[in-house]
Design an enzyme around this catalytic site. Structure first.
Site, PDB file in Angstrom:
ATOM      1  CB  SER A 129      39.278  40.964  46.906  1.00 38.72           C
ATOM      2  OG  SER A 129      39.918  41.885  46.380  1.00 38.72           O
ATOM      3  CE1 TYR A 153      36.032  40.234  41.820  1.00 36.31           C
ATOM      4  CE2 TYR A 153      37.565  42.211  42.579  1.00 36.31           C
ATOM      5  CZ  TYR A 153      37.209  41.518  42.638  1.00 36.31           C
ATOM      6  OH  TYR A 153      37.710  39.937  43.196  1.00 36.31           O
ATOM      7  CE  LYS A 157      34.928  38.502  44.798  1.00 36.55           C
ATOM      8  NZ  LYS A 157      34.728  37.986  44.734  1.00 36.55           N
TER       9      LYS A 157
HETATM   10  P1  NAD Z   1      38.613  32.658  37.575  1.00 38.38           P
HETATM   11  O1  NAD Z   1      38.238  33.532  36.571  1.00 38.38           O
HETATM   12  O2  NAD Z   1      40.160  32.082  36.998  1.00 38.38           O
HETATM   13  O3  NAD Z   1      38.535  31.790  38.543  1.00 38.38           O
HETATM   14  C1  NAD Z   1      36.205  31.917  38.765  1.00 38.38           C
HETATM   15  C2  NAD Z   1      35.873  30.409  38.070  1.00 38.38           C
HETATM   16  O4  NAD Z   1      34.677  30.619  38.810  1.00 38.38           O
HETATM   17  C3  NAD Z   1      36.069  30.583  36.596  1.00 38.38           C
HETATM   18  O5  NAD Z   1      36.249  28.812  36.767  1.00 38.38           O
HETATM   19  C4  NAD Z   1      34.625  30.546  36.239  1.00 38.38           C
HETATM   20  O6  NAD Z   1      34.915  30.009  34.670  1.00 38.38           O
HETATM   21  C5  NAD Z   1      33.596  30.570  37.573  1.00 38.38           C
HETATM   22  N1  NAD Z   1      32.766  30.690  37.334  1.00 38.38           N
HETATM   23  C6  NAD Z   1      32.245  32.562  37.411  1.00 38.38           C
HETATM   24  N2  NAD Z   1      31.100  32.599  37.605  1.00 38.38           N
HETATM   25  C7  NAD Z   1      30.337  31.787  37.886  1.00 38.38           C
HETATM   26  C8  NAD Z   1      28.499  30.815  38.230  1.00 38.38           C
HETATM   27  N3  NAD Z   1      27.725  31.948  38.164  1.00 38.38           N
HETATM   28  N4  NAD Z   1      28.739  29.845  37.988  1.00 38.38           N
HETATM   29  C9  NAD Z   1      30.241  29.213  38.141  1.00 38.38           C
HETATM   30  N5  NAD Z   1      30.754  28.904  37.428  1.00 38.38           N
HETATM   31  C10 NAD Z   1      30.687  29.974  37.494  1.00 38.38           C
HETATM   32  O7  NAD Z   1      39.406  33.512  38.973  1.00 38.38           O
HETATM   33  P2  NAD Z   1      39.977  33.642  40.420  1.00 38.38           P
HETATM   34  O8  NAD Z   1      41.686  34.154  39.768  1.00 38.38           O
HETATM   35  O9  NAD Z   1      40.403  31.945  40.370  1.00 38.38           O
HETATM   36  O10 NAD Z   1      39.440  33.612  40.881  1.00 38.38           O
HETATM   37  C11 NAD Z   1      38.423  33.162  42.617  1.00 38.38           C
HETATM   38  C12 NAD Z   1      37.807  33.810  43.385  1.00 38.38           C
HETATM   39  O11 NAD Z   1      38.378  34.499  43.611  1.00 38.38           O
HETATM   40  C13 NAD Z   1      37.351  34.450  42.692  1.00 38.38           C
HETATM   41  O12 NAD Z   1      35.463  35.057  43.324  1.00 38.38           O
HETATM   42  C14 NAD Z   1      37.576  36.718  42.985  1.00 38.38           C
HETATM   43  O13 NAD Z   1      36.488  38.011  42.615  1.00 38.38           O
HETATM   44  C15 NAD Z   1      38.818  35.660  43.567  1.00 38.38           C
HETATM   45  N6  NAD Z   1      39.594  36.508  44.433  1.00 38.38           N
HETATM   46  C16 NAD Z   1      40.513  36.897  43.247  1.00 38.38           C
HETATM   47  C17 NAD Z   1      41.824  37.384  43.125  1.00 38.38           C
HETATM   48  C18 NAD Z   1      42.578  37.405  42.143  1.00 38.38           C
HETATM   49  O14 NAD Z   1      43.222  38.374  42.009  1.00 38.38           O
HETATM   50  N7  NAD Z   1      42.843  36.029  41.564  1.00 38.38           N
HETATM   51  C19 NAD Z   1      41.920  38.603  44.214  1.00 38.38           C
HETATM   52  C20 NAD Z   1      40.824  38.705  44.834  1.00 38.38           C
HETATM   53  C21 NAD Z   1      39.985  37.922  44.816  1.00 38.38           C
HETATM   54  C1  UD1 Z   2      43.824  44.841  40.574  1.00 33.06           C
HETATM   55  C2  UD1 Z   2      42.417  44.972  40.934  1.00 33.06           C
HETATM   56  C3  UD1 Z   2      42.016  44.924  42.125  1.00 33.06           C
HETATM   57  C4  UD1 Z   2      42.247  43.381  43.340  1.00 33.06           C
HETATM   58  C5  UD1 Z   2      43.312  42.844  42.514  1.00 33.06           C
HETATM   59  C6  UD1 Z   2      44.045  41.378  42.287  1.00 33.06           C
HETATM   60  C7  UD1 Z   2      42.291  46.853  39.452  1.00 33.06           C
HETATM   61  C8  UD1 Z   2      41.911  48.569  39.379  1.00 33.06           C
HETATM   62  N1  UD1 Z   2      42.534  47.130  40.563  1.00 33.06           N
HETATM   63  O1  UD1 Z   2      44.943  45.593  41.929  1.00 33.06           O
HETATM   64  O2  UD1 Z   2      40.762  45.217  42.667  1.00 33.06           O
HETATM   65  O3  UD1 Z   2      41.172  42.672  44.084  1.00 33.06           O
HETATM   66  O4  UD1 Z   2      44.174  42.880  40.868  1.00 33.06           O
HETATM   67  O5  UD1 Z   2      42.999  41.023  41.721  1.00 33.06           O
HETATM   68  O6  UD1 Z   2      42.213  46.615  38.216  1.00 33.06           O
HETATM   69  N2  UD1 Z   2      50.507  47.532  36.603  1.00 33.06           N
HETATM   70  C9  UD1 Z   2      51.160  48.219  35.816  1.00 33.06           C
HETATM   71  N3  UD1 Z   2      51.277  47.861  34.551  1.00 33.06           N
HETATM   72  C10 UD1 Z   2      50.045  47.069  34.122  1.00 33.06           C
HETATM   73  C11 UD1 Z   2      49.506  45.559  34.920  1.00 33.06           C
HETATM   74  C12 UD1 Z   2      49.752  46.878  36.056  1.00 33.06           C
HETATM   75  O7  UD1 Z   2      52.007  48.715  36.202  1.00 33.06           O
HETATM   76  O8  UD1 Z   2      50.115  46.411  32.932  1.00 33.06           O
HETATM   77  C13 UD1 Z   2      50.866  47.795  37.992  1.00 33.06           C
HETATM   78  C14 UD1 Z   2      49.510  48.969  38.697  1.00 33.06           C
HETATM   79  O9  UD1 Z   2      49.639  49.983  38.768  1.00 33.06           O
HETATM   80  C15 UD1 Z   2      49.595  48.428  40.059  1.00 33.06           C
HETATM   81  C16 UD1 Z   2      50.376  47.118  40.474  1.00 33.06           C
HETATM   82  O10 UD1 Z   2      51.498  47.099  38.647  1.00 33.06           O
HETATM   83  O11 UD1 Z   2      50.793  49.472  40.998  1.00 33.06           O
HETATM   84  C17 UD1 Z   2      49.604  45.703  40.516  1.00 33.06           C
HETATM   85  O12 UD1 Z   2      49.106  46.140  39.365  1.00 33.06           O
HETATM   86  P1  UD1 Z   2      47.688  45.219  39.274  1.00 33.06           P
HETATM   87  O13 UD1 Z   2      48.033  43.433  39.183  1.00 33.06           O
HETATM   88  O14 UD1 Z   2      46.557  44.876  38.312  1.00 33.06           O
HETATM   89  O15 UD1 Z   2      46.679  44.677  41.508  1.00 33.06           O
HETATM   90  P2  UD1 Z   2      45.657  45.597  41.859  1.00 33.06           P
HETATM   91  O16 UD1 Z   2      46.315  47.310  41.319  1.00 33.06           O
HETATM   92  O17 UD1 Z   2      46.289  45.789  43.510  1.00 33.06           O
END
Ligand code: NAD
Ligand code: UD1
Length: 343
Positions: A129, A153, A157
């Protein structure tokens, strides 16, 4: 001569990003095995993936920390590569329950690579991330930017990135891709799969879409006094379908030979909270009531990627703009106002 289809294990494949990944993998004629404990997802996503693709995958409900289960999966299947999405991702929860996060995110990866190593499967793509960059000193953020996560978190990572780097240095026959996602949003164009947060969403787009559909009353805009053109936070939103296509490119890149590669997956464009609200209102034909609230602790003013390395080395570039991201979120949210059907 026909070649055997590649078999890919997708941990966390029932989740938001993993489910979109499965669609792309099946559509590229790979065999897919999903391992997910459903702690943050629903098996309904698996049905939807199969409906969209008209193809079957193999779904195993279980925990990635369960070494015996993993060993059975590798013994029973010739797995060529693993895409490791399984993990916990809520920043606030990670501050309140750090051990739960370190256990899941670190131990999950440790157990996985132990079993992969024993099975001689050494191709791994890890969901990292942009959170590993903490609060960046400057933008755009390229991969050489100093890392420094600021919450459990993010640290989990970063620790996984470090342990995988150590693993590669000890055994350079591994093929490891660390993909640093910026802000994944959007949904599949079919409207059949999308993001379905368990509780009140933490992230902007899911929050806006739940306001639009009437599940939440109004959006709190976290600060309008940042040093940005309109004072609100700027982020690099990337369509989830573009993001998962980056993983296919990473697999192709790893197929060329052993390496440990790090790539940003972002568009290179930054949009403010106000721009995101306006884009969503336009695409959905709704009005998003909002209120200016105080800044959220730990938020950067501006974060967006320099995706040049992924563009040149992987031959990958994001295609979809913010309007398309909002359109696709709205299609999913308006047809699934309360997410996937609950069991
Ligand atoms: P998500 O929660 O929708 O998907 C994660 C999945 O992993 C879920 O289905 C959950 O049930 C499963 N899971 C969690 N722990 C587990 C375990 N111990 N064993 C088996 N299954 C397990 O999240 P996502 O948004 O799809 O994210 C996927 C990956 O990408 C994560 O590692 C997350 O940290 C990373 N990531 C997500 C974002 C984002 O904004 N969505 C941003 C950066 C990185
Ligand atoms: C969040 C996580 C970051 C993660 C990323 C992608 C935090 C502090 N950071 O970051 O670790 O990698 O998501 O999943 O949670 N905002 C509002 N109102 C809301 C929600 C968000 O104004 O209800 C604003 C935030 O201040 C930011 C922008 O929207 O400026 C995006 O927010 P968000 O979607 O939570 O993503 P990140 O802040 O990038």
């Amino acid at each position: 001569m026909t070649t055997k289809a590649e078999t890919v294990l997708v941990t966390g494949g029932a989740g938001y990003i993993g489910s979109h990944m499965c669609v792309e993998l099946l559509q590229s004629d790979r065999q897919v095995i999903v391992l997910d404990n459903l702690c943050n997802s629903s098996a309904a996503s698996i049905d939807a993936i199969q409906r969209i693709t008209q193809k079957q995958l193999s779904f195993v409900e279980g925990d990635v920390r369960d070494s015996d289960l993993l060993a059975r999966l590798f013994a029973q299947n010739e797995i060529d590569a693993v895409l490791h999405f399984a993990g916990l991702k809520a920043v606030g929860e990670s501050v309140a329950q750090p051990i739960k996060y370190y256990d899941n995110n670190l131990n999950g990866t440790l157990r996985l690579v132990e079993v992969m190593s024993a099975a001689q499967c050494k191709t791994l793509v890890f969901s990292s991330s942009a959170t590993v960059y903490g609060i960046p000193d400057s933008v755009p953020i390229d991969e050489s930017t100093v890392t420094g996560a600021i919450n459990p978190y993010g640290r989990s990572k970063l620790m996984v990135e470090e342990l995988l780097t150590d693993l590669y240095e000890a055994d350079p026959s591994w093929r490891i891709s660390l993909l640093r996602y910026f802000n994944p949003v959007g949904a599949h164009a079919s409207g059949e799969i999308g993001e379905d947060p368990n509780d009140i969403p933490n992230n902007l787009l899911p929050y806006i879409s739940q306001v639009a559909v009437g599940r939440l009353e109004k959006l709190n805009v976290f600060g309008n006094d940042y040093d940005t053109p309109d004072g609100t936070g700027v982020r690099d939103y990337i369509h989830v379908v573009d993001l998962v296509k980056g993983h296919l490119k990473a697999l192709e890149y790893l197929a060329k030979g052993p390496k440990l590669a790090i790539h940003n997956l972002g568009t290179g464009n930054g949009y403010s909270v106000m721009e995101a609200i306006k884009a969503f209102e336009k695409c959905s034909g709704t009005t998003i009531p909002y209120e200016i609230a105080s800044r959220r602790l730990g938020d950067a003013a501006v974060s967006f990627a320099d995706p040049t390395k992924a563009n040149t080395e992987l031959g990958w570039q994001a295609q979809f703009d913010l309007d398309r991201m909002c359109e696709d979120v709205w299609r999913w949210q308006s047809t699934h106002p309360t997410g996937y059907p609950k069991a």
